[in-house]
Write a protein that holds these residues in place. Structure first.
Motif, PDB file in Angstrom:
ATOM      1  N   PRO A  76       0.822  -1.216   0.000  1.00 41.32           N
ATOM      2  CA  PRO A  76       0.000   0.000   0.000  1.00 41.32           C
ATOM      3  C   PRO A  76       0.854   1.262   0.000  1.00 41.32           C
ATOM      4  O   PRO A  76       1.911   1.308   0.624  1.00 41.32           O
ATOM      5  CB  PRO A  76      -0.766  -0.122   1.318  1.00 41.32           C
TER       6      PRO A  76
ATOM      7  N   THR B  19       2.041   9.744  -7.313  1.00 43.57           N
ATOM      8  CA  THR B  19       1.548   8.949  -8.436  1.00 43.57           C
ATOM      9  C   THR B  19       0.590   9.765  -9.290  1.00 43.57           C
ATOM     10  O   THR B  19       0.628   9.700 -10.533  1.00 43.57           O
ATOM     11  CB  THR B  19       0.849   7.675  -7.926  1.00 43.57           C
TER      12      THR B  19
ATOM     13  N   THR C 175       3.187  11.741 -17.274  1.00 42.43           N
ATOM     14  CA  THR C 175       3.367  10.658 -18.253  1.00 42.43           C
ATOM     15  C   THR C 175       2.356  10.757 -19.385  1.00 42.43           C
ATOM     16  O   THR C 175       2.665  10.414 -20.529  1.00 42.43           O
ATOM     17  CB  THR C 175       3.210   9.290 -17.541  1.00 42.43           C
TER      18      THR C 175
ATOM     19  N   GLN D  69      -2.740   3.585 -20.271  1.00 40.20           N
ATOM     20  CA  GLN D  69      -1.834   2.748 -21.047  1.00 40.20           C
ATOM     21  C   GLN D  69      -2.576   2.061 -22.185  1.00 40.20           C
ATOM     22  O   GLN D  69      -2.076   1.977 -23.311  1.00 40.20           O
ATOM     23  CB  GLN D  69      -1.181   1.703 -20.142  1.00 40.20           C
TER      24      GLN D  69
ATOM     25  N   GLU E  58       4.872  -3.474   4.791  1.00 47.72           N
ATOM     26  CA  GLU E  58       4.894  -3.314   3.335  1.00 47.72           C
ATOM     27  C   GLU E  58       4.582  -1.885   2.889  1.00 47.72           C
ATOM     28  O   GLU E  58       4.609  -1.594   1.698  1.00 47.72           O
ATOM     29  CB  GLU E  58       3.874  -4.261   2.695  1.00 47.72           C
ATOM     30  N   ILE E  59       4.227  -1.025   3.798  1.00 53.21           N
ATOM     31  CA  ILE E  59       3.847   0.334   3.391  1.00 53.21           C
ATOM     32  C   ILE E  59       4.965   0.965   2.565  1.00 53.21           C
ATOM     33  O   ILE E  59       6.137   0.914   2.933  1.00 53.21           O
ATOM     34  CB  ILE E  59       3.539   1.195   4.632  1.00 53.21           C
ATOM     35  N   SER E  60       4.562   1.543   1.444  1.00 50.28           N
ATOM     36  CA  SER E  60       5.553   1.995   0.469  1.00 50.28           C
ATOM     37  C   SER E  60       5.445   3.492   0.215  1.00 50.28           C
ATOM     38  O   SER E  60       4.346   4.028   0.076  1.00 50.28           O
ATOM     39  CB  SER E  60       5.350   1.253  -0.857  1.00 50.28           C
ATOM     40  N   ASN E  61       6.566   4.114   0.115  1.00 48.50           N
ATOM     41  CA  ASN E  61       6.595   5.526  -0.260  1.00 48.50           C
ATOM     42  C   ASN E  61       7.081   5.694  -1.697  1.00 48.50           C
ATOM     43  O   ASN E  61       7.467   6.787  -2.099  1.00 48.50           O
ATOM     44  CB  ASN E  61       7.472   6.321   0.704  1.00 48.50           C
ATOM     45  N   THR E  62       7.064   4.609  -2.446  1.00 47.38           N
ATOM     46  CA  THR E  62       7.481   4.655  -3.849  1.00 47.38           C
ATOM     47  C   THR E  62       6.242   4.723  -4.737  1.00 47.38           C
ATOM     48  O   THR E  62       5.431   3.794  -4.730  1.00 47.38           O
ATOM     49  CB  THR E  62       8.289   3.403  -4.215  1.00 47.38           C
ATOM     50  N   PRO E  63       6.060   5.787  -5.482  1.00 43.98           N
ATOM     51  CA  PRO E  63       4.846   5.909  -6.298  1.00 43.98           C
ATOM     52  C   PRO E  63       4.755   4.814  -7.352  1.00 43.98           C
ATOM     53  O   PRO E  63       5.770   4.251  -7.775  1.00 43.98           O
ATOM     54  CB  PRO E  63       4.995   7.280  -6.963  1.00 43.98           C
ATOM     55  N   TYR E  64       3.537   4.534  -7.785  1.00 41.53           N
ATOM     56  CA  TYR E  64       3.368   3.685  -8.959  1.00 41.53           C
ATOM     57  C   TYR E  64       3.964   4.409 -10.165  1.00 41.53           C
ATOM     58  O   TYR E  64       3.839   5.634 -10.294  1.00 41.53           O
ATOM     59  CB  TYR E  64       1.885   3.419  -9.226  1.00 41.53           C
ATOM     60  N   ASP E  65       4.576   3.634 -11.048  1.00 36.14           N
ATOM     61  CA  ASP E  65       5.167   4.216 -12.243  1.00 36.14           C
ATOM     62  C   ASP E  65       4.540   3.553 -13.467  1.00 36.14           C
ATOM     63  O   ASP E  65       4.766   2.377 -13.726  1.00 36.14           O
ATOM     64  CB  ASP E  65       6.687   3.986 -12.232  1.00 36.14           C
ATOM     65  N   PHE E  66       3.751   4.298 -14.194  1.00 34.82           N
ATOM     66  CA  PHE E  66       3.106   3.752 -15.381  1.00 34.82           C
ATOM     67  C   PHE E  66       3.836   4.161 -16.659  1.00 34.82           C
ATOM     68  O   PHE E  66       3.378   3.882 -17.757  1.00 34.82           O
ATOM     69  CB  PHE E  66       1.655   4.232 -15.459  1.00 34.82           C
ATOM     70  N   GLY E  67       4.932   4.844 -16.501  1.00 33.24           N
ATOM     71  CA  GLY E  67       5.604   5.396 -17.681  1.00 33.24           C
ATOM     72  C   GLY E  67       6.354   4.390 -18.512  1.00 33.24           C
ATOM     73  O   GLY E  67       6.501   4.549 -19.714  1.00 33.24           O
TER      74      GLY E  67
ATOM     75  N   ASN F  75       5.708   1.367 -19.438  1.00 32.73           N
ATOM     76  CA  ASN F  75       5.018   0.323 -20.199  1.00 32.73           C
ATOM     77  C   ASN F  75       4.234   0.863 -21.382  1.00 32.73           C
ATOM     78  O   ASN F  75       3.438   0.163 -21.978  1.00 32.73           O
ATOM     79  CB  ASN F  75       4.064  -0.436 -19.268  1.00 32.73           C
ATOM     80  N   VAL F  76       4.406   2.114 -21.705  1.00 35.32           N
ATOM     81  CA  VAL F  76       3.633   2.708 -22.808  1.00 35.32           C
ATOM     82  C   VAL F  76       4.427   2.614 -24.092  1.00 35.32           C
ATOM     83  O   VAL F  76       5.616   2.887 -24.101  1.00 35.32           O
ATOM     84  CB  VAL F  76       3.291   4.170 -22.490  1.00 35.32           C
TER      85      VAL F  76
END
Lengths: 486, 90
Positions: A4, A13, A20, A86, B78-87, B89-90
């Motif tokens: 999470p 994000t 993006t 995407q 598991e808490i994450s400070n890393t953003p999702y990266d959608f860049g 895969n395009v």
């Protein structure tokens, strides 16, 4: 994916999606920063997805994370946005991958065609507020001791006791907010209501001080509804597998418009769940057939979720188990009754997951809940983008009921025609039959791609509509009716 | 934290549970199974579980207190400070 996410990572994000996909989405800060105990004001943003600016295009707003401890929906909204963008950018289908449940049964994949993705992006606007309560989430993630925090972190007039912090944001919207006025004394004291809506500031379901919209976070949702042409609303929660539509404040009825939340004659006299002397009005007349539209939509969402993960969500009005006031979906729905000029609004809320997954699904459990959120959102967006947008574009006006019988509607001139309704009913019945349903879904995938184009051609040629009606559609419907009569 | 349980049974009985002080019905958790039959989630100690069962309701333990605590600890790890990266895969 790193589920999470912290509140900071969610905002990052959102910003990243704007960077993006700059031609497809726009990131905008909300007007009100948070006002929370012990931390500086926080700026946070919403995302608008859509390409083009055609007049009258429909718009939907999705809100998640009003309740701090419900961790999965905000992340799922973000991954939905990323997948959708995407898919559009790559000209590909939107695919919810196969899910294998604990019993070893595979579900899905659920595939939404690239053509429908294109319609969604180009014919409507999607407003996403992935995290509506960022300081609440940050607090709930700060330590295990905070894990069950539900409210925001707003300082209250008596901030001495830590339990006197925060408001349940989903009780703070302006719909029957002061329940002592809305209900009779007996209805307000009814245990099931009283357990879920309270004026006690130490409660998890505290409605807030002084007035509705006392909180920055709910003001921001109101601002979105005030400033953008949103006519479809959805609020995402956890965790009990229910797809809901208004009302939460009362049982509903469709025949007496005078029984409505605005009518002061009923103040202090509404009976809540204690009886049916008062029931809240939910219009269902032509041409909008608003209740039918809602029930159609929740069934479609339920079925798509089941296709994706096998989960058995239930459907119904929010009052299913208990009444409460001040919720976001009731408020969004109620706005259409506040002025004659207000647009028709469809409004939903969904509780995702089950008790095993609870408010905070584990990393291993998250993909299931995520698929369910994606299933709900893609079918919801498809409904708005195709039915309200795409069909409007090709036919020149919006169809007047919740059907997708493009060709029949074009031929008969209105979706209200008896034969169009007959075909729609037949289609819905066929989809309920487990043996016919797979065929119908495949048929629809092709039909939704080609039907609007055929309808557009028919719309341009009166002679063609007459011929098609006389020699194709009318005999076909006559045959169907005769078979069914037998 | 007591056990995480579900309670299933008729609506009237479920709604009467508010007098069991060590039973914490979790907000917004009710699910109608049919017109009169519902299921809700709750945290309950053994005394509360027995009191619920005594009213003819069905109690199912979803997670014991120990299991619940372990799951909570795991997800906090598991808490994450890393953003999702959608860049990419395009």
């Amino acid at each position: 994916m790193p589920y999470p996410l912290t509140s900071d990572a969610i905002e990052a994000t959102i910003q990243g999606l704007g960077t993006t996909f700059p031609s497809l989405c726009k990131v905008t800060p909300l007007p009100n920063q948070t006002n929370s105990v012990g931390v500086p004001p926080r700026a946070y943003s919403f995302l608008k997805i859509g390409k083009g600016a055609s007049a009258g295009r429909p718009a939907m707003l999705v809100v998640a994370g009003l309740h701090a401890r419900e961790w999965a929906p905000p992340d799922s909204v973000l991954t939905f946005a990323g997948k959708l963008l995407q898919a559009y950018s790559g000209g590909t289908d939107f695919t919810i991958p196969t899910y294998t449940d604990a019993g070893g049964t595979a579900h899905g994949p659920v595939v939404t065609s690239a053509a429908i993705v294109k319609s969604i992006i180009e014919n409507m606007d999607i407003y996403l507020l992935p995290l509506a309560n960022p300081d609440g989430r940050a607090f709930s993630m700060a330590s295990v001791a905070n894990e069950s925090w539900r409210k925001n972190r707003s300082p209250l007039p008596v901030p001495i006791d830590p339990s006197f912090i925060g408001v349940d944001l989903n009780r703070n919207f302006d719909i029957a907010w002061d329940f002592d006025v809305y209900y009779s004394a007996a209805a307000a004291a009814e245990p099931n209501f009283a357990a879920h809506t309270k004026k006690d500031p130490s409660s998890d379901v505290y409605i807030g001080p002084t007035t509705a919209f006392s909180e920055k976070e709910t003001l921001n949702v109101k601002w979105l509804l005030d400033n953008f042409p949103i006519t479809f609303f959805m609020d995402l929660h956890s965790w009990t597998q229910i797809v809901m539509y208004p009302w939460a404040i009362e049982t509903l009825q469709t025949t007496d418009p005078s029984k409505n939340f605005k009518n002061p004659v009923w103040d202090h006299n509404r009976d809540g769940v204690l009886g049916n002397a008062y029931q809240e009005y939910f219009p269902n007349g032509a041409p909008q057939a608003l209740l039918n539209r809602h029930t159609t939509m929740v069934v479609a969402i339920r079925d798509t979720i089941k296709d994706a993960t096998g989960a058995n969500y239930s459907v119904g009005p929010s009052l299913q188990l208990y009444p409460c006031t001040g919720t976001s979906d009731d408020y969004a729905f109620s706005r259409q009754f506040l002025s004659a000029a207000a647009p028709t609004m469809s409004s939903f809320s969904i509780e995702f997951g089950d008790i095993t997954e609870n408010f905070r699904p584990s990393v291993a459990q998250f993909p299931k809940v995520e698929r369910e959120v994606h299933a709900a959102l893609i079918v919801f967006a498809g409904y708005v983008g195709i039915w309200k947008g795409f069909v409007s574009a090709v036919l020149g006006s919006a169809p007047k009921s919740s059907n997708l019988c493009f060709i029949a509607t074009a031929v008969f001139g209105t979706a209200e025609h008896e034969d169009v309704r007959f075909l729609q009913h037949l289609r819905d019945r066929a989809k309920e039959h487990h043996r016919v349903r797979p065929f119908m879904l495949r048929f629809e995938a092709v039909y939704y791609r080609l039907g609007p184009k055929a309808a557009a051609v028919l719309q341009q040629h009166e002679w063609m509509r007459r011929m098609f009606r006389k020699f194709v559609l009318a005999p076909f419907i006559k045959l169907l009716r005769s078979v069914l009569d037998d | 934290m007591p056990d995480l349980i579900t309670i299933q049974g008729d609506l009237t009985s479920i709604r009467s549970l508010t007098d069991i002080t060590t039973l914490q019905i979790i907000d917004e958790t009710g699910k109608m199974l049919d017109a009169n039959n519902a299921i809700v989630g709750a945290f309950a100690d053994s005394t509360a579980e027995a009191a619920v069962q005594a009213r003819g309701l069905t109690v199912t333990v979803i997670k014991t207190e120990a299991q619940y605590d372990a799951d909570v600890q795991a997800i906090y790890a598991e808490i994450s400070n890393t953003p999702y990266d959608f860049g990419g895969n395009v």
